[in-house]
Design a protein around this motif. Sequence first.
Motif, PDB file in Angstrom:
ATOM      1  N   PHE A 165       0.802  -1.219   0.000  1.00 50.59           N
ATOM      2  CA  PHE A 165       0.000   0.000   0.000  1.00 50.59           C
ATOM      3  C   PHE A 165       0.841   1.279   0.000  1.00 50.59           C
ATOM      4  N   ALA A 166       2.165   1.139  -0.059  1.00 51.36           N
ATOM      5  CA  ALA A 166       3.011   2.338   0.030  1.00 51.36           C
ATOM      6  C   ALA A 166       4.280   2.156  -0.793  1.00 51.36           C
ATOM      7  N   ASN A 167       4.183   2.446  -2.078  1.00 53.30           N
ATOM      8  CA  ASN A 167       5.355   2.516  -2.953  1.00 53.30           C
ATOM      9  C   ASN A 167       6.164   1.222  -3.007  1.00 53.30           C
ATOM     10  N   ALA A 168       5.488   0.118  -3.203  1.00 59.77           N
ATOM     11  CA  ALA A 168       6.203  -1.141  -3.421  1.00 59.77           C
ATOM     12  C   ALA A 168       7.031  -1.039  -4.695  1.00 59.77           C
ATOM     13  N   ALA A 169       8.238  -1.591  -4.653  1.00 60.67           N
ATOM     14  CA  ALA A 169       9.158  -1.458  -5.789  1.00 60.67           C
ATOM     15  C   ALA A 169       9.599  -2.831  -6.273  1.00 60.67           C
ATOM     16  N   PRO A 170       9.598  -3.059  -7.591  1.00 61.78           N
ATOM     17  CA  PRO A 170      10.035  -4.357  -8.118  1.00 61.78           C
ATOM     18  C   PRO A 170      11.520  -4.581  -7.886  1.00 61.78           C
ATOM     19  N   THR A 171      11.863  -5.822  -7.568  1.00 65.62           N
ATOM     20  CA  THR A 171      13.269  -6.171  -7.349  1.00 65.62           C
ATOM     21  C   THR A 171      13.932  -6.705  -8.611  1.00 65.62           C
ATOM     22  N   GLY A 172      13.120  -7.060  -9.605  1.00 66.99           N
ATOM     23  CA  GLY A 172      13.650  -7.693 -10.803  1.00 66.99           C
ATOM     24  C   GLY A 172      13.682  -9.207 -10.711  1.00 66.99           C
ATOM     25  N   GLU A 173      13.399  -9.738  -9.515  1.00 67.79           N
ATOM     26  CA  GLU A 173      13.376 -11.192  -9.321  1.00 67.79           C
ATOM     27  C   GLU A 173      11.982 -11.741  -9.613  1.00 67.79           C
ATOM     28  N   THR A 174      11.924 -13.003 -10.003  1.00 73.75           N
ATOM     29  CA  THR A 174      10.651 -13.697 -10.162  1.00 73.75           C
ATOM     30  C   THR A 174      10.731 -15.063  -9.501  1.00 73.75           C
ATOM     31  N   LEU A 175       9.584 -15.547  -9.089  1.00 74.63           N
ATOM     32  CA  LEU A 175       9.458 -16.895  -8.550  1.00 74.63           C
ATOM     33  C   LEU A 175       8.260 -17.568  -9.199  1.00 74.63           C
TER      34      LEU A 175
END
Length: 256
Positions: A31-41
């Motif tokens: 709910f507050a500026n989540a940022a992608p890490t570039g990782e996937t699972l």
Amino acid sequence: MANWVRFESEGAVRIGVLGGDNIAIHDGDIFANAAPTGETLALGDVTLLTPCVPGKFIALWNNSKSAAEKQGLDEPEYPLFFLKPSTTYLAPGGVIRKPDDYDGRVIYEAELGIVIGKTVSNVDAAAAADAIFGFTCVNDVTAMQLLGTDPTFPQWARAKGFDTFGAFGPAIVTDTDVSECAIRAELNGRERQNYLVSDLFMPPVDIVAHLSRSMTLEPGDLIACGTGPGALPMRPGATIDIIIDGIGTLSNTYED
């Protein structure tokens, strides 16, 4: 549109956006500026949790036109609601358990869940719409025969508040129009509930606006919009699926 999930992987709780069979991992707060890490699972390599941990789980009663007509109930002027404790929260795939000291019917209730994304209090419809982060599937489980055990005080909190009686998920879907979505329940693969969001007396925006006049709503709060006709008892060993168009399928089992 994004399908936000919360999951456990290698002992850590993480968040991400589900796309097909893969999760794009994010850091931070949904709910507050989540940022992608570039990782996937891969979805199959993680354990899905409830997509958020609500500070409040608010659930409505008598908000379905067709159910009210069937039961001879009038349209309410204001949302009729109760609160479910955090110990009811149950993730997708979890087991709904009948209370040890209760021998009566336990019923499923397929409902649309509203997830709040902003802190709001006493707001109008426009601000209420802006406060809705997304939507999820809810099974508002009820120990039905407890409701009327005391003629002086209906037992809403007790009947609705047992451990595992608040299943929701699998994802929070954002930026989607649910106004014409169908909400369905399938018990052991057989359809038992099928009603439209448009069958609700109060649509999501009105619900949020009204409730904000009774209490401050905060990010992560969950509101179950009330169920339609067809809620029935479950038997031990049953599988109950709550299916909402464009939102997903919440699947759980029921045991003694």
